[in-house]
Design a protein around this motif. Structure first.
Motif, PDB file in Angstrom:
ATOM      1  N   ASP A  99       0.916  -0.975  -0.026  1.00  0.00           N
ATOM      2  CA  ASP A  99      -0.066   0.125  -0.047  1.00  0.00           C
ATOM      3  C   ASP A  99       0.915   1.328   0.084  1.00  0.00           C
ATOM      4  O   ASP A  99       0.631   2.191  -0.837  1.00  0.00           O
ATOM      5  CB  ASP A  99      -0.967  -0.021   1.246  1.00  0.00           C
ATOM      6  N   ALA A 100       1.879   1.270   0.666  1.00  0.00           N
ATOM      7  CA  ALA A 100       2.794   2.373   0.802  1.00  0.00           C
ATOM      8  C   ALA A 100       3.510   2.731  -0.398  1.00  0.00           C
ATOM      9  O   ALA A 100       3.790   3.728  -0.789  1.00  0.00           O
ATOM     10  CB  ALA A 100       3.848   2.230   2.080  1.00  0.00           C
ATOM     11  N   ALA A 101       3.919   1.466  -1.020  1.00  0.00           N
ATOM     12  CA  ALA A 101       4.682   1.663  -2.385  1.00  0.00           C
ATOM     13  C   ALA A 101       3.991   2.308  -3.284  1.00  0.00           C
ATOM     14  O   ALA A 101       4.096   3.293  -4.079  1.00  0.00           O
ATOM     15  CB  ALA A 101       5.240   0.386  -2.818  1.00  0.00           C
ATOM     16  N   LEU A 102       2.461   1.930  -3.514  1.00  0.00           N
ATOM     17  CA  LEU A 102       1.510   2.342  -4.475  1.00  0.00           C
ATOM     18  C   LEU A 102       1.254   3.848  -4.304  1.00  0.00           C
ATOM     19  O   LEU A 102       1.286   4.652  -5.231  1.00  0.00           O
ATOM     20  CB  LEU A 102       0.049   1.717  -4.296  1.00  0.00           C
ATOM     21  N   ALA A 103       1.150   4.008  -3.019  1.00  0.00           N
ATOM     22  CA  ALA A 103       0.935   5.647  -2.622  1.00  0.00           C
ATOM     23  C   ALA A 103       2.194   6.200  -2.915  1.00  0.00           C
ATOM     24  O   ALA A 103       1.840   7.714  -3.503  1.00  0.00           O
ATOM     25  CB  ALA A 103       0.631   5.668  -1.178  1.00  0.00           C
ATOM     26  N   ALA A 104       3.230   5.910  -2.643  1.00  0.00           N
ATOM     27  CA  ALA A 104       4.354   6.796  -2.930  1.00  0.00           C
ATOM     28  C   ALA A 104       4.773   7.046  -4.464  1.00  0.00           C
ATOM     29  O   ALA A 104       5.082   8.299  -4.714  1.00  0.00           O
ATOM     30  CB  ALA A 104       5.501   5.785  -2.586  1.00  0.00           C
ATOM     31  N   ARG A 125       6.334   3.760 -13.333  1.00  0.00           N
ATOM     32  CA  ARG A 125       6.313   4.192 -11.795  1.00  0.00           C
ATOM     33  C   ARG A 125       5.910   2.801 -11.144  1.00  0.00           C
ATOM     34  O   ARG A 125       6.305   2.849 -10.055  1.00  0.00           O
ATOM     35  CB  ARG A 125       4.873   4.806 -11.718  1.00  0.00           C
ATOM     36  N   LEU A 126       5.248   1.923 -11.475  1.00  0.00           N
ATOM     37  CA  LEU A 126       5.133   0.550 -11.081  1.00  0.00           C
ATOM     38  C   LEU A 126       6.162  -0.387 -11.055  1.00  0.00           C
ATOM     39  O   LEU A 126       6.579  -0.583  -9.898  1.00  0.00           O
ATOM     40  CB  LEU A 126       3.972  -0.307 -11.523  1.00  0.00           C
ATOM     41  N   GLY A 127       7.035  -0.252 -11.911  1.00  0.00           N
ATOM     42  CA  GLY A 127       8.338  -0.742 -11.794  1.00  0.00           C
ATOM     43  C   GLY A 127       9.420  -0.226 -10.664  1.00  0.00           C
ATOM     44  O   GLY A 127      10.140  -0.806 -10.096  1.00  0.00           O
ATOM     45  N   LEU A 128       9.360   1.234 -10.648  1.00  0.00           N
ATOM     46  CA  LEU A 128      10.123   1.709  -9.437  1.00  0.00           C
ATOM     47  C   LEU A 128       9.429   1.920  -8.171  1.00  0.00           C
ATOM     48  O   LEU A 128      10.225   1.439  -7.234  1.00  0.00           O
ATOM     49  CB  LEU A 128       9.832   3.436  -9.895  1.00  0.00           C
ATOM     50  N   ALA A 129       8.072   1.322  -8.052  1.00  0.00           N
ATOM     51  CA  ALA A 129       7.638   1.122  -6.627  1.00  0.00           C
ATOM     52  C   ALA A 129       7.822  -0.082  -6.330  1.00  0.00           C
ATOM     53  O   ALA A 129       7.882  -0.339  -4.929  1.00  0.00           O
ATOM     54  CB  ALA A 129       5.973   1.093  -6.883  1.00  0.00           C
ATOM     55  N   ARG A 130       8.384  -1.123  -7.206  1.00  0.00           N
ATOM     56  CA  ARG A 130       8.833  -2.303  -6.598  1.00  0.00           C
ATOM     57  C   ARG A 130      10.214  -2.200  -5.546  1.00  0.00           C
ATOM     58  O   ARG A 130      10.391  -3.098  -4.640  1.00  0.00           O
ATOM     59  CB  ARG A 130       9.478  -3.234  -7.717  1.00  0.00           C
TER      60      ARG A 130
END
Length: 211
Positions: A99-104, A125-130
């Motif tokens: 959740d925190a990664a998605l929000a960030a 952005r999703l790749g970086l959220a990983r």
């Protein structure tokens, strides 16, 4: 605390040395930006640090299981949603919640959208959220802002600043000014392999995976 020490490193692409004699270190809270013209060897050096190919010479020293690598490929499973992709990577690395990664990375509203339906920028952005679900302190990033608009670049820069502030470190190849106050710059141009340098002799390979 030292998270990465590179000593007299030489790397090769296609059996030919690109750079040699590269030495630097990264401690907790520090970022190092690699610069240099196209083809100088930035990507090859990052792949070598990430363990995707062997160095030709020199040493790379880091704690075990400390590194997360993000390359040009986003490394997403198209049929999985954004949240499911992050859950997959969190399970692989034993990292934190999603959740925190998605929000960030401003992806909360897209959490249940399949990755195949995301735009190029959203996939990036999703790749970086990983990175945020790996639990790894050392981030090795190859042109991380490709496909990002200005607002997303600024958002990722904030994520980086927070990561460094929490004791992480980052090794980044980028031509974009991310405004990181803790960052040093290393231009690889002076480290170009000299004409007539010994060819690569150690086995090398390549894997585009997020390591």
């Amino acid at each position: 605390m030292s998270l990465l020490a590179v000593q007299d490193l030489a790397v090769a692409r296609g059996g030919l040395r690109t750079v040699e004699g590269v030495t630097f270190d990264l401690e907790a809270g520090q970022a190092l930006i690699l610069r240099g013209p196209n083809g100088v060897g930035k990507t090859t050096l990052l792949r070598t640090v990430a363990g995707l190919q062997a160095p030709v010479a020199g040493r790379i020293v880091m704690p075990e299981d400390c590194l997360a690598y993000a390359a040009h490929a986003d490394g997403l499973k198209p049929a999985l949603t954004a949240a499911e992709n992050l859950t997959f990577w969190a399970q692989v690395f034993g990292g934190g919640g999603t959740d925190a990664a998605l929000a960030a990375m401003d992806l909360t509203a897209l959490a249940h959208r399949p990755a195949a339906a995301l735009s190029a920028g959203q996939k990036r952005r999703l790749g970086l959220a990983r990175l945020l679900v790996t639990g790894r302190p050392l981030w090795v990033l190859d042109e991380p802002t490709v496909s990002l608009d200005a607002a997303s670049v600024a958002r990722f820069a904030q994520v980086l600043v927070a990561h460094l502030g929490q004791g992480g470190a980052a090794l980044i190849a980028t031509h974009i000014d991310l405004g990181l106050p803790q960052a040093r710059v290393l231009d690889l141009t002076p480290f170009r392999a000299r004409p007539g340098s010994a060819p690569a002799t150690r086995a090398s390979g390549f894997n585009e995976a997020f390591a």
